[in-house]
Design an enzyme around this catalytic site. Structure first.
Site, PDB file in Angstrom:
ATOM      1  N   HIS A 112       0.820  -1.209   0.000  1.00  0.00           N
ATOM      2  CA  HIS A 112       0.000   0.000   0.000  1.00  0.00           C
ATOM      3  C   HIS A 112       0.858   1.265   0.000  1.00  0.00           C
ATOM      4  O   HIS A 112       0.401   2.315  -0.470  1.00  0.00           O
ATOM      5  CB  HIS A 112      -0.943   0.001   1.205  1.00  0.00           C
ATOM      6  CG  HIS A 112      -2.146  -0.864   1.012  1.00  0.00           C
ATOM      7  ND1 HIS A 112      -3.431  -0.427   1.274  1.00  0.00           N
ATOM      8  CD2 HIS A 112      -2.269  -2.137   0.565  1.00  0.00           C
ATOM      9  CE1 HIS A 112      -4.293  -1.396   0.998  1.00  0.00           C
ATOM     10  NE2 HIS A 112      -3.614  -2.447   0.583  1.00  0.00           N
ATOM     11  N   HIS A 144      -1.908 -12.809  -1.321  1.00  0.00           N
ATOM     12  CA  HIS A 144      -3.112 -13.179  -0.567  1.00  0.00           C
ATOM     13  C   HIS A 144      -3.079 -14.630  -0.087  1.00  0.00           C
ATOM     14  O   HIS A 144      -4.067 -15.119   0.457  1.00  0.00           O
ATOM     15  CB  HIS A 144      -4.355 -12.943  -1.426  1.00  0.00           C
ATOM     16  CG  HIS A 144      -4.699 -11.495  -1.572  1.00  0.00           C
ATOM     17  ND1 HIS A 144      -5.671 -11.041  -2.431  1.00  0.00           N
ATOM     18  CD2 HIS A 144      -4.194 -10.382  -0.961  1.00  0.00           C
ATOM     19  CE1 HIS A 144      -5.754  -9.721  -2.346  1.00  0.00           C
ATOM     20  NE2 HIS A 144      -4.861  -9.303  -1.465  1.00  0.00           N
TER      21      HIS A 144
END
Length: 320
Positions: free
Chosen positions: A66, A191
């Site tokens: 991020h 993920h």
């Protein structure tokens, strides 16, 4: 065992990989700036933190992601909001991020050992790398020397990929940052560790589109599991794959079984363009590990700041 393996890899990195990289970054950046134990300090702190809380590996990786996807890898995600500015970390896309206290702890120790030398951006890159390794993933060398940015604005987080994008939209978004299709699928494999909140997948469970109440790309068991999770509210968490704290290729196997938790994840198997890559990684974990580390190294170079374009913050939560 893990520590000795890490030390061995670090020695190889130091003695065989002392090189100047892109944008003036280098493998021996802190060795040359009288902070030779910077990576060891980071590694020790991350190791201790993950021993106490194995679920922290995914958030540390996500912090780096991020950070880099918004204005480049410059530590901007760590800056606190002020009365005159709402920072990135207070964006809805970032409210589930955690690990800030560990970054603060690492920064404090580094400032004690070598004040004003190690940037917060580099700390994020190193903690993500170490978290992946300690969760069972590959150890990849990174080059250091990033400087910290002075801008952190909530509106900039629009560049983060939301969980409702399809594979074509993901390809375009990642492509705008210089990633190819294989890079994008490999990075999506992050993920394989962590969880998603109900708010990020509840749209798949009702009124999905004009012809389906539920997303038809989900298998029945996943739909039931997600519904049970969301019964506890938007903040309830669902593991992204069956081995939530272990970095492996179970994520890709889950996609083959139509058990991807996020719509964006499952779209990688639904699309003919990305399905062969998913199948490759589901069949060959070593291939995934290799492609992932190469993509992570590429990501760590995104729009890095040098010289007067940045600074080395004394405190990662505020500019100097």
């Amino acid at each position: 065992m893990v520590v000795s393996k890490f030390l061995g890899l670090l020695m190889v990195m130091l003695f065989c990989g002392l090189m100047i990289g892109v944008n003036g970054l280098s493998m021996d950046y802190y060795m040359m700036r009288r902070c030779p134990f910077a990576e060891m300090i980071v590694r020790n702190k991350v190791t201790s933190a993950l021993q106490d809380d194995p679920t922290l590996a995914a958030p540390l990786l996500r912090l780096h992601f991020h950070d880099c996807f918004v204005q480049g890898c410059d530590g901007s995600v760590l800056l606190d909001s002020t009365k005159d500015n709402t920072a990135e970390k207070d964006s809805p896309a970032n409210l589930s991020l955690r690990g800030y206290e560990l970054i603060d702890d690492i920064k404090d120790e580094l400032e004690n050992q070598c004040p004003g030398v190690v940037s917060c951006a580099d700390i994020l890159a190193m903690t993500a790398r170490d978290a992946v390794f300690l969760a069972g993933g590959p150890f990849y060398p990174i080059q250091n020397g990033r400087r910290d940015g002075r801008r952190s604005k909530i509106e900039d987080t629009r560049s983060l990929p939301p969980p409702f994008l399809n594979s074509t939209e993901l390809i375009n978004l990642f492509g705008n940052l210089g990633f190819n299709v294989r890079d994008m699928v490999a990075l999506s494999g992050a993920h394989t560790i962590g969880v998603a909140r109900c708010s990020s997948f509840k749209a798949r469970l009702s009124n999905f589109d004009s012809t389906h109440d539920m997303d038809p790309s989900m298998n029945v068991n996943l739909a039931k599991a997600l519904s049970r999770t969301c019964a506890a509210g938007d903040r309830a968490e669902q593991p992204l794959d069956p081995s939530r704290n272990t970095f492996d290729n179970a994520y890709f196997i889950a996609l083959q079984q139509r058990a991807g938790v996020l719509f964006s994840d499952q779209s990688l198997f639904s699309s003919p363009r990305t399905r062969p890559i998913v199948n490759d990684y589901a069949m060959n974990e070593a291939m995934f590990a290799m492609d992932f580390q190469l993509a992570m190294q590429k990501m760590s170079f995104l729009n890095v700041k040098e010289g007067y374009a940045g600074e080395v913050r004394q405190n990662c939560r505020r500019i100097n």
